[in-house]
Design a protein around this motif. Structure first.
Motif, mmCIF file in Angstrom:
data_model
loop_
_atom_site.group_PDB
_atom_site.id
_atom_site.type_symbol
_atom_site.label_atom_id
_atom_site.label_comp_id
_atom_site.label_asym_id
_atom_site.label_seq_id
_atom_site.Cartn_x
_atom_site.Cartn_y
_atom_site.Cartn_z
ATOM 1 N N GLY A 1 0.783 -1.232 0.000
ATOM 2 C CA GLY A 1 0.000 0.000 0.000
ATOM 3 C C GLY A 1 0.807 1.271 0.000
ATOM 4 N N ASN A 2 2.132 1.149 -0.141
ATOM 5 C CA ASN A 2 2.992 2.339 -0.094
ATOM 6 C C ASN A 2 3.835 2.520 -1.349
ATOM 7 O OD1 ASN A 2 2.246 3.113 2.598
ATOM 8 N ND2 ASN A 2 3.545 1.449 3.370
ATOM 9 N N GLY A 3 3.441 1.892 -2.450
ATOM 10 C CA GLY A 3 4.234 2.005 -3.662
ATOM 11 C C GLY A 3 4.107 3.361 -4.321
ATOM 12 N N PRO A 4 5.002 3.664 -5.284
ATOM 13 C CA PRO A 4 5.017 4.992 -5.908
ATOM 14 C C PRO A 4 3.916 5.226 -6.935
ATOM 15 C CG PRO A 4 6.732 3.617 -6.852
ATOM 16 C CD PRO A 4 6.146 2.837 -5.706
ATOM 17 N N ASP A 5 3.302 4.164 -7.457
ATOM 18 C CA ASP A 5 2.288 4.347 -8.491
ATOM 19 C C ASP A 5 0.894 4.306 -7.875
ATOM 20 O OD1 ASP A 5 1.768 4.356 -11.577
ATOM 21 O OD2 ASP A 5 0.365 2.901 -10.725
ATOM 22 N N GLN A 6 0.137 5.357 -8.081
ATOM 23 C CA GLN A 6 -1.178 5.486 -7.456
ATOM 24 C C GLN A 6 -2.161 4.430 -7.939
ATOM 25 O OE1 GLN A 6 -3.039 9.290 -8.110
ATOM 26 N NE2 GLN A 6 -4.637 8.942 -6.590
ATOM 27 N N TRP A 7 -2.137 4.124 -9.252
ATOM 28 C CA TRP A 7 -3.079 3.137 -9.771
ATOM 29 C C TRP A 7 -2.877 1.783 -9.111
ATOM 30 C CZ3 TRP A 7 -2.591 4.211 -15.778
ATOM 31 C CH2 TRP A 7 -3.126 5.485 -16.046
ATOM 32 N N LEU A 8 -1.620 1.341 -9.033
ATOM 33 C CA LEU A 8 -1.328 0.045 -8.427
ATOM 34 C C LEU A 8 -1.628 0.051 -6.928
ATOM 35 C CD1 LEU A 8 1.982 -0.778 -10.294
ATOM 36 C CD2 LEU A 8 -0.115 -2.117 -10.423
ATOM 37 N N THR A 9 -1.279 1.140 -6.270
ATOM 38 C CA THR A 9 -1.490 1.215 -4.828
ATOM 39 C C THR A 9 -2.970 1.198 -4.474
ATOM 40 O OG1 THR A 9 0.590 2.412 -4.481
ATOM 41 C CG2 THR A 9 -1.090 2.617 -2.770
ATOM 42 N N GLU A 10 -3.770 1.955 -5.217
ATOM 43 C CA GLU A 10 -5.179 2.108 -4.855
ATOM 44 C C GLU A 10 -6.080 1.024 -5.428
ATOM 45 O OE1 GLU A 10 -6.474 6.017 -5.885
ATOM 46 O OE2 GLU A 10 -5.170 7.008 -4.421
ATOM 47 N N HIS A 11 -5.658 0.402 -6.554
ATOM 48 C CA HIS A 11 -6.579 -0.517 -7.216
ATOM 49 C C HIS A 11 -6.000 -1.907 -7.489
ATOM 50 C CE1 HIS A 11 -9.710 2.470 -7.802
ATOM 51 N NE2 HIS A 11 -8.777 3.326 -8.207
ATOM 52 N N GLY A 12 -4.720 -2.136 -7.236
ATOM 53 C CA GLY A 12 -4.142 -3.442 -7.517
ATOM 54 C C GLY A 12 -4.548 -4.483 -6.489
ATOM 55 N N ASP A 13 -5.005 -5.634 -6.972
ATOM 56 C CA ASP A 13 -5.291 -6.779 -6.112
ATOM 57 C C ASP A 13 -4.103 -7.730 -6.225
ATOM 58 O OD1 ASP A 13 -6.108 -9.051 -4.817
ATOM 59 O OD2 ASP A 13 -8.011 -9.250 -5.883
ATOM 60 N N PHE A 14 -3.219 -7.710 -5.259
ATOM 61 C CA PHE A 14 -1.989 -8.491 -5.341
ATOM 62 C C PHE A 14 -2.174 -9.926 -4.877
ATOM 63 C CE2 PHE A 14 -0.693 -4.144 -5.712
ATOM 64 C CZ PHE A 14 0.261 -4.206 -6.711
ATOM 65 N N GLY A 15 -3.400 -10.274 -4.575
ATOM 66 C CA GLY A 15 -3.749 -11.673 -4.388
ATOM 67 C C GLY A 15 -4.135 -12.329 -5.697
ATOM 68 N N ARG A 16 -4.149 -11.537 -6.788
ATOM 69 C CA ARG A 16 -4.457 -12.043 -8.132
ATOM 70 C C ARG A 16 -3.473 -11.425 -9.129
ATOM 71 N NH1 ARG A 16 -10.495 -10.681 -9.421
ATOM 72 N NH2 ARG A 16 -9.990 -8.776 -8.238
ATOM 73 N N VAL A 17 -2.254 -11.954 -9.153
ATOM 74 C CA VAL A 17 -1.204 -11.454 -10.035
ATOM 75 C C VAL A 17 -0.948 -12.484 -11.133
ATOM 76 C CG1 VAL A 17 1.217 -10.736 -10.215
ATOM 77 C CG2 VAL A 17 -0.133 -10.125 -8.181
#
Length: 310
Positions: A144-160
């Motif tokens: 939740g602290n990455g530099p890209d807003q799209w990935l931070t706010e909307h990425g589901d990292f349980g489905r990569v």
């Protein structure tokens, strides 16, 4: 650069249709891509932007985001690796831009399309290292602290998911092996890897790969021909392999499918073949029926609505 008028005697190596090397050290790409690159766009269905993963060495990526995501909506993350014989191609090429945009719109995923350094000016393993660095950068947003807003706010990292075609499929495998050995950050689950027309040696291109990778262990190099111990640890749950009947790399994909099943890896694997088609037909003829079938099956894989099986 534009095709050279130099005499054939000035050519030291030629690897058609990718590049030739001259005695003075110059490299000429036989399919220049610069004029076919397009900027990121604000399309009706998909937004895209370019990001810098690393400045030393320079590793870039194009990030794609479907429009209409709700404030708290989480979307699967796709890491895409383009093909091109490790020596041409680009995440910014119009064909790849349109292809990844289509996948993003149809599968509703956030995509990170990697712009890795090309051989021979950047000898292998630069492409593998860049893809690994970009994958780590993308997965680093899971906290939740990455530099890209799209990935931070909307990425589901349980489905990569990781996907690539041709050389990019080979690189995708190598990323999956490194992921399996190194592990992933907390909260990350690599669901699947999709390989379209993968290259794993056994063709006339092997000489070119060995040239582009000066420090190698020959045709048995694990990056070229994955050994059972690498196949057994790939860090995902399912694999989808596409082959084309008239593709010179067809045997490579069939070999990978069978070796993966025998390796002791605990996941599931499926292979899909398109009759009468050749290498990368889905990019060269993106609107033909079989290209649409390939893309639809890949979208279903990314959406989790089909499950790879043995």
């Amino acid at each position: 650069m534009e095709p050279s008028k130099a005499n054939d005697g000035d050519i030291l190596h030629e690897f058609f249709p990718f590049f030739r090397v001259y005695k003075d050290g110059r490299v000429e790409r036989l399919m220049p891509m610069e004029k076919l690159k397009v900027p990121p766009s604000e399309d009706a269905e998909v937004r895209s932007k370019d990001v810098t993963i690393s400045s030393d060495p320079t590793v870039l990526a194009r990030v794609f985001m479907p429009r209409g995501a709700g404030l708290d909506e989480r979307l699967p993350v796709l890491i895409y690796i383009h093909g091109g014989g490790f020596s041409i191609g680009s995440a910014f090429h119009q064909g790849y831009h349109e292809y990844v945009s289509w996948l993003v719109a149809k599968a509703r995923v956030i995509a990170v399309s990697i712009e890795y350094r090309l051989a021979p000016q950047n000898p292998i393993p630069a492409c593998y290292d860049d893809a690994w660095a970009a994958t780590q950068w993308a997965l680093g947003h899971a906290n939740g602290n990455g530099p890209d807003q799209w990935l931070t706010e909307h990425g589901d990292f349980g489905r990569v998911y990781i996907a690539g075609d041709s050389a990019g499929a080979n690189i995708s495998h190598n990323v999956a092996v490194r992921t399996g050995r190194a592990g992933v950050p907390a909260g990350v689950r690599i669901v699947g890897v999709a390989m379209v027309h993968p290259y794993f040696g056994g063709t006339a291109d092997d000489t070119m790969w060995l040239y582009m990778c000066p420090e190698n262990s020959g045709l048995a190099d694990p990056r070229l021909k994955p050994p059972p111990e690498d196949l057994a640890v790939i860090g995902c749950e399912k694999v989808l392999v596409f082959v084309a009947q008239r593709d010179p790399l067809r045997g490579s994909g069939l070999w990978y499918h069978e070796e993966l099943k025998k390796s002791g890896w605990g996941g599931s694997v499926e292979i899909v073949e398109h009759e009468g088609e050749s290498h990368a037909f889905h990019l060269l003829k993106p609107h033909c029926d079989k290209a649409l079938d390939l893309k639809d099956k890949l979208v279903a894989f990314l959406r989790g609505t089909i499950t790879a099986k043995e």
